[in-house]
Design a protein around this motif. Structure first.
Motif, mmCIF file in Angstrom:
data_model
loop_
_atom_site.group_PDB
_atom_site.id
_atom_site.type_symbol
_atom_site.label_atom_id
_atom_site.label_comp_id
_atom_site.label_asym_id
_atom_site.label_seq_id
_atom_site.Cartn_x
_atom_site.Cartn_y
_atom_site.Cartn_z
ATOM 1 N N TRP D 8 15.004 7.548 18.854
ATOM 2 C CA TRP D 8 16.465 7.274 19.134
ATOM 3 C C TRP D 8 16.635 5.882 19.410
ATOM 4 N N PHE D 9 15.648 5.150 19.636
ATOM 5 C CA PHE D 9 15.766 3.542 19.886
ATOM 6 C C PHE D 9 16.169 2.825 18.397
ATOM 7 N N GLY D 10 15.644 3.513 17.498
ATOM 8 C CA GLY D 10 15.890 3.119 16.205
ATOM 9 C C GLY D 10 17.027 3.527 15.602
ATOM 10 N N VAL D 11 17.652 4.696 15.945
ATOM 11 C CA VAL D 11 19.269 5.003 15.824
ATOM 12 C C VAL D 11 20.141 4.005 16.457
ATOM 13 N N ALA D 12 19.795 3.777 17.843
ATOM 14 C CA ALA D 12 20.799 2.936 18.475
ATOM 15 C C ALA D 12 20.730 1.510 17.989
ATOM 16 N N LEU D 13 19.476 1.009 17.489
ATOM 17 C CA LEU D 13 19.319 -0.685 16.793
ATOM 18 C C LEU D 13 20.202 -0.354 15.580
ATOM 19 N N LEU D 14 20.025 0.645 14.734
ATOM 20 C CA LEU D 14 20.742 0.895 13.395
ATOM 21 C C LEU D 14 22.280 0.845 13.665
#
Lengths: 83, 93, 135, 123
Positions: D8-14
């Motif tokens: 979810w951290f990666g999705v937020a950054l994306l």
């Protein structure tokens, strides 16, 4: 459920066609070379969408970089505007 | 572990956002009044394309498509250098 | 006719239009650099039409077998090979087009050298002006 | 647990990168001058290119896929992000300097232009 690669592929091919038509009627040759850069970028995009990775490497190395550099270098000897 | 099927909720939205940005950049490249404007927008367009490579790789689920991102990111700014060289040389003549 | 078929024919039609624009600009524009530019656009259109002919809607992977060097060298049994061939695109047009890209680079390099020499000798690269100059 | 956090951290950054990219593309159309558009191009290439690449590199680490696929994507995304960070400011600066020096683009609402005075004094 719509097939996403064909959808973004149709958007890319439309943008490439418009860029090619604009590059054909352009009087300034340097602008025409930059406009053909758009066409090269969307061609690379279509190659990814149509699942051709080995073709993509050859096209990125040749079509996206070297073609524009050769044309700008040949334009240095002549005139910039076309009558 | 998060399964690969959970990406199906994320990827169509991300791909559509980046494609929208690409279309708006394309309008500026086609319209731009001078040559440096067009080249500047073309660079941003190419950086967007690198991100889209990664997203399409995740969509298909095969690793071989991601290999085009590294040569593309190395060749982005070659056009800047040669357009700048052309402008300076043409002024000198 | 389904929606996917309509979009497939739309992509084919726009690529044919791209080839037509390249051919028209190569014939009826007087400047040499514009002719070379349209030559590259024409060759791009031909390559894309050939790659599009080998694409399948049901395909999910490129024509590279996922065994090989990365996962250890294993030979597939016939069932695995049949599954791979059903889920990959057609590799024959891609193999043909790789040579066409490299040969296109060589032809463009030769013609650009000729255009550069013509510009140095005549002072212009416009073919109409060069014709008037000879009379 | 750590996999959920990474994903979810990666999705937020994306998605943060996607929003910054749309903002930069609108700003590229709204600004009036070439020297103002340099600002939008910086956001478009750093905020819209490097953040999503790092986001994809982190997102893949939490997925349930074979390890060859996972580290392949992570490595190529991180190398691309590093190359873009290193070469993007150099390209923008060389283009701005050439556009000013060859008088291709004039800074229109300008009160004083020190660079032009310096060039005139040297000649």
């Amino acid at each position: 459920m719509i097939h996403i690669p064909l959808l973004i592929g149709s958007i890319g091919s439309t943008a490439a066609l418009i860029a090619a038509i604009l590059a054909m009627f352009e009087k300034d040759l340097l602008k025409a070379i930059v406009l053909s850069g758009i066409e090269s970028i969307f061609t690379a995009f279509l190659l990814v969408v149509l699942l051709a990775p080995d073709l993509l490497i050859a096209y990125v190395a040749v079509g996206l970089g070297i073609n524009s550099v050769i044309l700008i270098y040949a334009l240095l000897r002549g005139e910039r505007y076309e009558e | 572990m998060v399964s690969l099927a959970e990406l199906n909720y994320v990827l169509p939205a991300a791909i559509s956002i980046f494609t929208l940005a690409m279309v708006i950049y394309t309008y500026r490249v086609m319209k731009g009044p001078t040559v440096p404007d067009m080249v500047l927008a073309l660079d941003a367009l190419t950086v967007d394309l690198i991100v889209l490579f990664m997203l399409i790789t995740l969509y298909y689920g095969t690793p071989y498509l991601a290999i085009g991102a590294i040569p593309l990111s190395a060749w982005v700014f070659i056009l800047d250098i040669f357009v700048a060289k052309y402008l300076l040389e043409a002024k000198k003549k | 006719m389904t929606l996917e078929a309509i979009m497939w024919y739309y992509i084919l039609a726009t690529l044919m239009g791209l080839g037509a624009v390249g051919l028209c600009g190569m014939v009826c524009r007087p400047h040499m650099i514009k002719k070379l530019l349209m030559l590259t656009i024409f060759s791009d259109a031909i390559e894309l039409i050939a790659v599009l002919a080998g694409y399948r809607i049901s395909a999910t992977q490129p024509p590279v077998y996922p065994g090989g060097v990365i996962q250890g060298f294993v030979f597939p049994n016939p069932q695995e090979a049949a599954n791979f061939a059903n889920s990959a695109v057609d590799p024959l047009p891609q193999v043909l087009i790789v040579t066409a890209i490299v040969i296109g680079l060589a032809v463009l390099l030769f013609l650009a050298t000729l255009a550069s020499q013509a510009g140095r000798k005549f002072g212009t690269q416009n073919l109409n002006k060069i014709e008037k100059r000879g009379e | 647990m750590i996999d959920q956090i990474l994903f979810w951290f990666g999705v937020a950054l994306l998605f943060m990168g996607g929003v910054l990219d749309v903002i930069a593309s609108v700003g590229m159309n709204r600004f009036r001058n070439f020297y103002l558009r340099l600002h939008a191009a910086t956001i478009g290439s750093i905020g819209g290119g490097v953040y999503p690449l790092v986001g994809v590199a982190i997102l893949v680490l939490g997925l349930d896929v074979p390890s060859t696929f996972k580290y392949y994507i992570t490595g190529s995304a991180l190398i691309s992000a590093l190359i873009v960070v290193l070469t993007s400011p150099a390209g923008s600066h060389i283009l701005a300097k050439a556009a000013h020096k060859s008088r291709e683009v004039l800074p229109k609402p300008a009160i004083v232009d020190r660079l032009k005075e310096k060039e005139v004094n040297e000649e």
